[in-house]
Scaffold this active site. Structure first.
Site, PDB file in Angstrom:
ATOM      1  N   ALA A 195      31.813  32.436  45.746  1.00  0.00           N
ATOM      2  CA  ALA A 195      32.202  32.829  44.383  1.00  0.00           C
ATOM      3  C   ALA A 195      32.905  34.181  44.344  1.00  0.00           C
ATOM      4  CB  ALA A 195      30.967  32.871  43.491  1.00  0.00           C
ATOM      5  N   THR A 196      32.781  34.959  45.424  1.00  0.00           N
ATOM      6  CA  THR A 196      33.423  36.280  45.449  1.00  0.00           C
ATOM      7  C   THR A 196      34.786  36.224  46.158  1.00  0.00           C
ATOM      8  OG1 THR A 196      32.270  36.762  47.517  1.00  0.00           O
ATOM      9  CG2 THR A 196      31.190  37.496  45.500  1.00  0.00           C
ATOM     10  N   GLY A 197      35.188  35.033  46.581  1.00  0.00           N
ATOM     11  CA  GLY A 197      36.373  34.926  47.440  1.00  0.00           C
ATOM     12  C   GLY A 197      37.685  34.689  46.698  1.00  0.00           C
ATOM     13  N   ASP A 242      42.442  17.839  48.599  1.00  0.00           N
ATOM     14  CA  ASP A 242      43.769  18.094  49.155  1.00  0.00           C
ATOM     15  C   ASP A 242      44.603  18.394  47.912  1.00  0.00           C
ATOM     16  OD1 ASP A 242      46.561  17.603  49.789  1.00  0.00           O
ATOM     17  OD2 ASP A 242      45.819  16.940  51.734  1.00  0.00           O
ATOM     18  N   HIS A 243      44.926  19.664  47.699  1.00  0.00           N
ATOM     19  CA  HIS A 243      45.466  20.019  46.377  1.00  0.00           C
ATOM     20  C   HIS A 243      46.802  19.331  46.088  1.00  0.00           C
ATOM     21  CE1 HIS A 243      47.796  23.215  48.441  1.00  0.00           C
ATOM     22  NE2 HIS A 243      48.588  23.193  47.386  1.00  0.00           N
ATOM     23  N   HIS A 300      48.457  17.540  53.872  1.00  0.00           N
ATOM     24  CA  HIS A 300      49.301  17.364  52.684  1.00  0.00           C
ATOM     25  C   HIS A 300      50.457  16.387  52.911  1.00  0.00           C
ATOM     26  CE1 HIS A 300      47.002  20.645  51.227  1.00  0.00           C
ATOM     27  NE2 HIS A 300      47.700  21.618  51.777  1.00  0.00           N
TER      28      HIS A 300
HETATM   29  N1  LIG Z   1      42.657  30.980  49.278  1.00  0.00           N
HETATM   30  C1  LIG Z   1      43.391  29.882  49.162  1.00  0.00           C
HETATM   31  O1  LIG Z   1      44.439  29.840  48.516  1.00  0.00           O
HETATM   32  C2  LIG Z   1      42.953  28.612  49.822  1.00  0.00           C
HETATM   33  C3  LIG Z   1      41.750  28.522  50.487  1.00  0.00           C
HETATM   34  N2  LIG Z   1      41.350  27.319  51.022  1.00  0.00           N
HETATM   35  C4  LIG Z   1      40.049  27.200  51.672  1.00  0.00           C
HETATM   36  O2  LIG Z   1      39.039  27.632  50.778  1.00  0.00           O
HETATM   37  C5  LIG Z   1      37.983  28.236  51.483  1.00  0.00           C
HETATM   38  C6  LIG Z   1      37.750  29.651  50.961  1.00  0.00           C
HETATM   39  O3  LIG Z   1      38.911  30.416  51.200  1.00  0.00           O
HETATM   40  P1  LIG Z   1      39.131  31.869  50.568  1.00  0.00           P
HETATM   41  O4  LIG Z   1      38.509  31.972  49.232  1.00  0.00           O
HETATM   42  O5  LIG Z   1      40.565  32.137  50.717  1.00  0.00           O
HETATM   43  O6  LIG Z   1      38.314  32.802  51.578  1.00  0.00           O
HETATM   44  P2  LIG Z   1      37.818  34.304  51.339  1.00  0.00           P
HETATM   45  O7  LIG Z   1      37.684  34.903  52.687  1.00  0.00           O
HETATM   46  O8  LIG Z   1      38.594  35.008  50.322  1.00  0.00           O
HETATM   47  O9  LIG Z   1      36.354  34.090  50.732  1.00  0.00           O
HETATM   48  C7  LIG Z   1      35.288  33.634  51.522  1.00  0.00           C
HETATM   49  C8  LIG Z   1      34.045  33.523  50.664  1.00  0.00           C
HETATM   50  O10 LIG Z   1      32.989  33.117  51.523  1.00  0.00           O
HETATM   51  C9  LIG Z   1      31.879  33.961  51.326  1.00  0.00           C
HETATM   52  N3  LIG Z   1      31.172  34.103  52.592  1.00  0.00           N
HETATM   53  C10 LIG Z   1      31.685  34.472  53.784  1.00  0.00           C
HETATM   54  N4  LIG Z   1      30.704  34.515  54.708  1.00  0.00           N
HETATM   55  C11 LIG Z   1      29.568  34.144  54.082  1.00  0.00           C
HETATM   56  C12 LIG Z   1      28.227  33.980  54.509  1.00  0.00           C
HETATM   57  N5  LIG Z   1      27.836  34.208  55.765  1.00  0.00           N
HETATM   58  N6  LIG Z   1      27.311  33.604  53.595  1.00  0.00           N
HETATM   59  C13 LIG Z   1      27.658  33.369  52.309  1.00  0.00           C
HETATM   60  N7  LIG Z   1      28.919  33.505  51.843  1.00  0.00           N
HETATM   61  C14 LIG Z   1      29.863  33.892  52.734  1.00  0.00           C
HETATM   62  C15 LIG Z   1      32.475  35.274  50.881  1.00  0.00           C
HETATM   63  O11 LIG Z   1      31.537  35.977  50.102  1.00  0.00           O
HETATM   64  P3  LIG Z   1      30.895  37.369  50.551  1.00  0.00           P
HETATM   65  O12 LIG Z   1      31.957  38.139  51.227  1.00  0.00           O
HETATM   66  O13 LIG Z   1      30.435  37.954  49.251  1.00  0.00           O
HETATM   67  O14 LIG Z   1      29.779  36.962  51.416  1.00  0.00           O
HETATM   68  C16 LIG Z   1      33.629  34.818  50.011  1.00  0.00           C
HETATM   69  O15 LIG Z   1      33.174  34.543  48.710  1.00  0.00           O
HETATM   70  C17 LIG Z   1      38.385  28.161  52.959  1.00  0.00           C
HETATM   71  O16 LIG Z   1      37.848  26.970  53.493  1.00  0.00           O
HETATM   72  C18 LIG Z   1      39.890  28.062  52.907  1.00  0.00           C
HETATM   73  O17 LIG Z   1      40.403  27.416  54.043  1.00  0.00           O
HETATM   74  C19 LIG Z   1      42.106  26.195  50.884  1.00  0.00           C
HETATM   75  C20 LIG Z   1      43.311  26.226  50.248  1.00  0.00           C
HETATM   76  C21 LIG Z   1      43.856  27.430  49.694  1.00  0.00           C
HETATM   77  O1  LIG Z   2      47.318  24.330  51.831  1.00  0.00           O
HETATM   78  C1  LIG Z   2      48.283  25.067  51.918  1.00  0.00           C
HETATM   79  O2  LIG Z   2      49.274  24.958  51.010  1.00  0.00           O
HETATM   80  C2  LIG Z   2      50.151  26.033  50.767  1.00  0.00           C
HETATM   81  C3  LIG Z   2      51.351  25.450  50.028  1.00  0.00           C
HETATM   82  O3  LIG Z   2      50.913  24.908  48.807  1.00  0.00           O
HETATM   83  P1  LIG Z   2      51.937  24.725  47.598  1.00  0.00           P
HETATM   84  O4  LIG Z   2      51.133  24.058  46.545  1.00  0.00           O
HETATM   85  O5  LIG Z   2      52.397  26.097  47.222  1.00  0.00           O
HETATM   86  O6  LIG Z   2      53.080  23.908  48.095  1.00  0.00           O
HETATM   87  C4  LIG Z   2      50.584  26.706  52.041  1.00  0.00           C
HETATM   88  O7  LIG Z   2      51.298  27.892  51.739  1.00  0.00           O
HETATM   89  C5  LIG Z   2      49.371  27.072  52.863  1.00  0.00           C
HETATM   90  O8  LIG Z   2      49.795  27.608  54.112  1.00  0.00           O
HETATM   91  C6  LIG Z   2      48.506  25.879  53.104  1.00  0.00           C
HETATM   92  O9  LIG Z   2      47.268  26.295  53.695  1.00  0.00           O
END
Ligand SMILES: NC(=O)C1=CN([C@@H]2O[C@H](COP(=O)(O)OP(=O)(O)OC[C@H]3O[C@@H](n4cnc5c(N)ncnc54)[C@H](OP(=O)(O)O)[C@@H]3O)[C@@H](O)[C@H]2O)C=CC1
Ligand SMILES: O=C1O[C@H](COP(=O)(O)O)[C@@H](O)[C@H](O)[C@H]1O
Length: 509
Positions: free
Chosen positions: A11-13, A179-180, A242
């Protein structure tokens, strides 16, 4: 829709901030969230409920397609959020969470319907699934669902291992793999269009289709994701998921009495019918590229190996193009070209169906006749157009292409995550990847992964800001085709769209 508790890991990510909170907010405003709904945000950070709510509000202000106008409504939305510190490895955190979730369900008087959303790195999926089960969180008197984000494995073996571990805690019907691309409005319209228009259905075969081109070109580079991307490359990051999902969606034929499960069953048949790449001959079918320095929109950009966090000798692929064939009744003999890459000339995501030209020899005496094209564009705009030919209205007598606009983007079109999260609440898995599709996609891609790892496919450097290596053009040229809408075609398409608006039939006011 039944009242639901969302348990959000991560939730913090970044993903939660950029996509999940804005999507939930827009669903709430549209009255598409279960009533009441309750969210438990989780992470290791020592946040309070108020701190989570502040962050959710900030994310809506920054990333939502709709900015809050009604303060009371926004507050009502935010008040559904609770935060609990949880480290994925600490069993006691799950026990504490279970107590909190149960008391909140009691307080709200809602059934134990729980949607577990794993917005964390894939390395945590197995541990979380195991702990959901062992802590009792997954033992509910209502339903339970698991939403996970790609990547679903790094290769076939790791994907199978992951699936086995998830299956110990959730059944396939309970797993919603996001798969968005499947949530994109144009992709969701594909089936409807074919289904509702017998004329298109009739043309959806090798009798009339000359080739299919699927493009996902990006201008962005590796950005801050070096650690992940350098181990994945375009083949794992985009192609295996995708791009193959787009291909499956395009190539299915649904019976007229089809039901909700049919889309996924037909997609599986398509991916099973993909002709395997020939080990030892992969370089003739697949192009592997990596961006070198260049410029995008007039600004100089670094080459891949000069990006922060990337080794100077990295041979990772930032571009992949391939020629595929589907060996079934409808598609046999139709080449399907797929390409995707980073640091390319423009952001464009589209599928082009090029129709055959049975009248080519007669028509070639006339200037300007182009093949008919059906174009599904997802970026930069959202549209579905049928390109036909007409006489130039200016009086030159030449033929010019004109577009019949079958769908145009409307303001406030729901974003992919809204569509998908809404479906997950409703328990409709049509636009989520089934394990069978994921497994078979990895199976098809596996020989390419091996060939890349063994350097059996040359790594072609391409200038940032180009359309990728010239070998990608040669893939099509060998069959007498070219990528539509690159360079001159892009300009022509633009001019054509501007000049021919009077012909446009807007089916989607
Ligand atoms: N960001 C994007 O646009 C996209 C992301 N994804 C996928 O979504 C998922 C999340 O990505 P993203 O949000 O970018 O990643 P981030 O690194 O920004 O966030 C990771 C999250 O995981 C939490 N976390 C990490 N380690 C632990 C732990 N040991 N225990 C509990 N919580 C933990 C962190 O919280 P805290 O630090 O507070 O522990 C944080 O909320 C990944 O699988 C990524 O591949 C897929 C498509 C697009
Ligand atoms: O899943 C992913 O998609 C994006 C591209 O998504 P789009 O909706 O902007 O076309 C890509 O940039 C990223 O590397 C990949 O992990």
């Amino acid at each position: 829709m039944e009242a639901t508790t969302i348990v959000l890991f991560g939730a913090t990510g970044d993903l939660a901030k950029r996509k999940i909170y804005p999507a939930l907010y827009n669903l709430f405003v549209d009255g598409k969230l279960p009533e009441p709904f309750s969210v438990f945000g989780l992470g290791r950070r020592e946040w309070s409920d108020a701190k989570l709510q502040e962050n959710v509000e900030q994310s809506i202000l920054t990333f939502s397609r709709r900015k809050p106008e009604d303060t009371d409504k926004l507050q009502a939305f935010l008040s559904a959020f609770r935060y609990s510190v949880l480290d994925v490895d600490r069993e006691e955190d799950y026990k504490k969470l279970l107590d909190m979730v149960e008391s909140r369900e009691e307080e709200l008087g809602i059934p134990q319907n729980r949607l577990f959303y794993l917005s964390v790195g894939p390395e945590y999926f197995k541990t979380i699934a195991y702990n959901i089960k062992s802590s009792g969180l997954g033992t509910t008197k209502g339903w339970k669902r698991l939403v996970i984000e790609k990547p679903f494995g790094h290769d076939l073996a790791s994907a199978r291992d992951l699936n086995e571990k998830l299956s110990a805690a959730f059944t396939e019907d309970e797993i919603f793999r996001i798969d968005h691309y499947l949530g994109k409005p144009v992709v969701q319209k594909m089936e409807m269009l074919q289904h509702a228009n017998p004329v298109l259905q009739a043309f959806w075969t090798n009798r009339y289709i000359a080739n299919v081109q699927i493009t996902a070109n990006e201008t962005v580079g590796v950005e801050e994701r070096a650690g992940y991307y350098d181990k994945s490359g375009a083949i794992r990051d985009m192609f295996q998921n995708h791009m193959l999902q787009l291909l499956m969606m395009l190539a299915i034929h649904l019976p007229s009495d089809s039901g909700p499960g049919d889309v996924r069953a037909r997609k599986k048949e398509v991916v099973e019918a993909l002709v395997p790449v020939q080990a030892g001959n992969i370089a003739s079918q697949v192009v592997r590229g990596q961006y070198a320095e260049g410029s995008i929109n007039g600004k100089p950009v670094a080459g891949y190996t000069s990006e922060p966090g990337i080794a100077a000798d990295s041979r990772n692929d930032t571009f992949v193009a391939a020629r595929l064939e589907i060996d079934n009744y409808f598609w046999r003999g139709v080449p399907i070209y797929i390409r995707t890459g980073k640091r390319l000339k423009e952001k464009s995501t589209r599928i082009v169906i090029e129709f055959k030209e049975p009248l080519k020899s007669a028509a070639s005496k006339e200037s300007g006749i182009a093949p008919n094209l059906l174009v599904f564009e997802m970026a930069p705009n959202e549209s579905i157009t049928l390109q036909l030919n007409t006489r130039d209205p200016g009086g030159s007598g030449e033929f010019k292409p004109m577009n019949v606009d079958l769908h145009t983007h409307r303001d406030n079109t729901a974003e992919a995550y809204e569509n998908l999260i809404h479906d997950a609440f409703r328990g409709d898995a049509t636009f989520f990847a089934h394990w069978d599709e994921v497994e078979r996609s990895w199976q098809w891609v596996e020989p390419i992964l091996n060939a890349f790892a063994n350097n059996e496919v040359p790594l072609r450097l391409y200038e940032a800001g180009s359309y990728g290596p010239k070998e990608s053009d040669e893939l099509l040229a060998g069959d007498g085709f070219h990528w539509w809408f690159d360079d001159i075609d892009a300009k022509a398409k633009q001019e054509n769209q501007e000049g021919e608006q009077q012909y446009a039939y807007h089916a989607n006011h």
